[in-house]
Design a protein around this motif. Structure first.
Motif, PDB file in Angstrom:
ATOM      1  N   VAL A 135     -10.826 -32.535  78.042  1.00 24.99           N
ATOM      2  CA  VAL A 135     -11.452 -31.555  77.156  1.00 24.99           C
ATOM      3  C   VAL A 135     -12.430 -32.299  76.256  1.00 24.99           C
ATOM      4  CG1 VAL A 135     -11.103 -29.823  75.365  1.00 24.99           C
ATOM      5  CG2 VAL A 135      -9.400 -30.087  77.176  1.00 24.99           C
ATOM      6  N   ASN A 136     -13.697 -31.957  76.364  1.00 22.28           N
ATOM      7  CA  ASN A 136     -14.725 -32.563  75.525  1.00 22.28           C
ATOM      8  C   ASN A 136     -15.142 -31.589  74.429  1.00 22.28           C
ATOM      9  OD1 ASN A 136     -14.762 -34.990  76.909  1.00 22.28           O
ATOM     10  ND2 ASN A 136     -16.339 -34.318  78.347  1.00 22.28           N
ATOM     11  N   VAL A 137     -15.200 -32.088  73.205  1.00 29.66           N
ATOM     12  CA  VAL A 137     -15.502 -31.232  72.061  1.00 29.66           C
ATOM     13  C   VAL A 137     -16.987 -31.332  71.733  1.00 29.66           C
ATOM     14  CG1 VAL A 137     -14.968 -30.685  69.664  1.00 29.66           C
ATOM     15  CG2 VAL A 137     -13.161 -31.509  71.185  1.00 29.66           C
ATOM     16  N   TRP A 166     -19.776 -32.774  85.494  1.00 30.72           N
ATOM     17  CA  TRP A 166     -18.562 -33.320  86.093  1.00 30.72           C
ATOM     18  C   TRP A 166     -17.724 -32.214  86.719  1.00 30.72           C
ATOM     19  CZ3 TRP A 166     -17.581 -37.796  87.867  1.00 30.72           C
ATOM     20  CH2 TRP A 166     -18.115 -38.951  87.277  1.00 30.72           C
ATOM     21  N   ALA A 167     -17.679 -31.058  86.059  1.00 31.40           N
ATOM     22  CA  ALA A 167     -16.916 -29.937  86.618  1.00 31.40           C
ATOM     23  C   ALA A 167     -17.481 -29.487  87.958  1.00 31.40           C
ATOM     24  CB  ALA A 167     -16.911 -28.768  85.630  1.00 31.40           C
ATOM     25  N   GLU A 168     -18.781 -29.717  88.179  1.00 33.66           N
ATOM     26  CA  GLU A 168     -19.427 -29.370  89.450  1.00 33.66           C
ATOM     27  C   GLU A 168     -19.048 -30.317  90.585  1.00 33.66           C
ATOM     28  OE1 GLU A 168     -22.268 -27.454  90.593  1.00 33.66           O
ATOM     29  OE2 GLU A 168     -22.889 -26.369  88.806  1.00 33.66           O
ATOM     30  N   SER A 169     -18.509 -31.490  90.242  1.00 29.06           N
ATOM     31  CA  SER A 169     -18.240 -32.498  91.256  1.00 29.06           C
ATOM     32  C   SER A 169     -16.982 -32.156  92.032  1.00 29.06           C
ATOM     33  CB  SER A 169     -18.083 -33.880  90.607  1.00 29.06           C
ATOM     34  OG  SER A 169     -17.637 -34.825  91.553  1.00 29.06           O
ATOM     35  N   ARG A 170     -17.159 -31.628  93.236  1.00 27.78           N
ATOM     36  CA  ARG A 170     -15.996 -31.237  94.037  1.00 27.78           C
ATOM     37  C   ARG A 170     -15.127 -32.443  94.394  1.00 27.78           C
ATOM     38  NH1 ARG A 170     -14.927 -27.112  92.272  1.00 27.78           N
ATOM     39  NH2 ARG A 170     -13.245 -27.108  93.810  1.00 27.78           N
ATOM     40  N   ILE A 177      -8.619 -33.470  88.828  1.00 25.16           N
ATOM     41  CA  ILE A 177      -9.120 -33.501  87.447  1.00 25.16           C
ATOM     42  C   ILE A 177      -9.979 -32.276  87.173  1.00 25.16           C
ATOM     43  CG2 ILE A 177     -10.390 -34.840  85.727  1.00 25.16           C
ATOM     44  CD1 ILE A 177      -9.914 -37.309  87.483  1.00 25.16           C
ATOM     45  N   ARG A 178      -9.750 -31.648  86.059  1.00 28.25           N
ATOM     46  CA  ARG A 178     -10.606 -30.539  85.645  1.00 28.25           C
ATOM     47  C   ARG A 178     -11.216 -30.850  84.276  1.00 28.25           C
ATOM     48  NH1 ARG A 178      -7.294 -26.962  82.395  1.00 28.25           N
ATOM     49  NH2 ARG A 178      -5.079 -27.494  82.594  1.00 28.25           N
ATOM     50  N   PHE A 179     -12.331 -30.187  83.992  1.00 29.06           N
ATOM     51  CA  PHE A 179     -13.122 -30.482  82.805  1.00 29.06           C
ATOM     52  C   PHE A 179     -13.414 -29.188  82.053  1.00 29.06           C
ATOM     53  CE2 PHE A 179     -13.955 -33.498  86.113  1.00 29.06           C
ATOM     54  CZ  PHE A 179     -14.036 -34.731  85.491  1.00 29.06           C
ATOM     55  N   ALA A 180     -13.270 -29.224  80.737  1.00 27.64           N
ATOM     56  CA  ALA A 180     -13.593 -28.070  79.908  1.00 27.64           C
ATOM     57  C   ALA A 180     -14.281 -28.556  78.639  1.00 27.64           C
ATOM     58  CB  ALA A 180     -12.334 -27.272  79.569  1.00 27.64           C
ATOM     59  N   GLY A 236     -14.741 -26.226  84.186  1.00 27.70           N
ATOM     60  CA  GLY A 236     -16.071 -25.688  83.936  1.00 27.70           C
ATOM     61  C   GLY A 236     -16.094 -24.571  82.908  1.00 27.70           C
ATOM     62  N   THR A 237     -15.033 -24.399  82.149  1.00 23.36           N
ATOM     63  CA  THR A 237     -14.978 -23.337  81.139  1.00 23.36           C
ATOM     64  C   THR A 237     -15.542 -23.826  79.816  1.00 23.36           C
ATOM     65  OG1 THR A 237     -13.065 -22.279  82.159  1.00 23.36           O
ATOM     66  CG2 THR A 237     -13.457 -21.798  79.840  1.00 23.36           C
TER      67      THR A 237
END
Length: 260
Positions: A135-137, A166-170, A177-180, A236-237
């Motif tokens: 989670v990036n702020v 990064w969230a686009e990187s399948r 890993i997921r990114f928000a 990607g949220t």
């Protein structure tokens, strides 16, 4: 996301939002949360307080200046050695100071990017990790121009673009890993208490803008944070939080190129 047994790092966690995020993770049963901050006395006091409430040694403090690459590398080595694989990374450390834009970019963007790179290596399943969430702020200033904080805007726009890319990187997502990204508007933290003269250009107009937009409660922002951590589909949220409209989630629409 079931938090029992999970290991987390939160940067900029001695006070403010980072402290609130840490407490929410502990409340939900995270096994270990590392409070990483450059403010030693505040960080140690925070960990001591958490120890009395949530149990000794569930939160630990590590001095870390995120603009110093070695500090960040040492942080990840220490967490892995003591607690094993990392599950949750919260790149929260940041400053707002238009008079020192270079330092601000070093902390808000470069430090966050390095923290993300290290977290990916720690979490990816093909190198011994268990997967996890990063989670990036960022800020609402990462989504719309703000006349009184152009350099801060630049740093936070960068955070949003970096995280969603990064969230686009399948390839990486397939490794667990997921990114928000979080984009709160003005929030009741120490940055606000410093006053607009310290952090913004055109301070009189900036104060009027702040009054118009309103000030978020820390609790509201930490609610949004936990929803991002909990939601297994949050890759990607973008979470936006404003005093006037509350919490809103927008799922990034992936490009066709990301499916190649």
């Amino acid at each position: 996301m079931a938090l029992s047994g999970k290991v987390a790092i939160v940067t900029g966690a001695a006070q403010g939002l980072g402290k609130a995020f840490t407490e929410r993770l502990l409340q939900r049963g995270a096994r270990q949360v590392c409070v990483a901050d450059v403010k030693v006395e505040d960080g140690q006091r925070t960990v001591s307080d958490f120890g009395q409430t949530y149990g000794k040694d569930r939160a630990t403090f590590v001095k870390c200046d995120v603009s110093n690459e070695k500090d960040l590398e040492d942080l990840f080595v220490a967490v892995k050695r003591r607690y094993g694989p990392l599950d949750i990374m919260v790149n929260n450390a940041g400053i707002a100071n238009e008079t020192n834009w270079s330092k601000m970019v070093d902390i808000n963007m470069k430090g966050l990017m390095k923290g993300t790179f290290l977290a990916i290596e720690a979490m990816r399943k093909d190198t011994g990790g268990h997967g996890g969430v990063i989670v990036n702020v960022a800020s609402s200033a990462g989504l719309t121009p703000v006349f009184c904080t152009p350099s801060y805007c630049a740093s936070k726009y960068g955070v949003v673009g970096f995280t969603l890319s990064w969230a686009e990187s399948r390839t990486i997502v397939d490794l667990g890993i997921r990114f928000a990204v979080m984009c709160p508007a003005f929030t009741d933290t120490e940055i606000i208490k410093l006053g607009t003269n310290s952090i913004m250009l055109q301070p009189e107009l900036a104060t009027k803008m702040m009054d118009f937009v309103g000030i978020n409660k820390v609790e509201t922002v930490s609610d949004a944070f936990m929803q991002l951590v909990d939601d297994p589909e949050s890759n990607g949220t973008i979470a936006t939080i404003t005093a006037n409209h509350g919490i809103r989630f927008k799922r990034h629409k992936f490009t066709n190129l990301s499916m190649l």
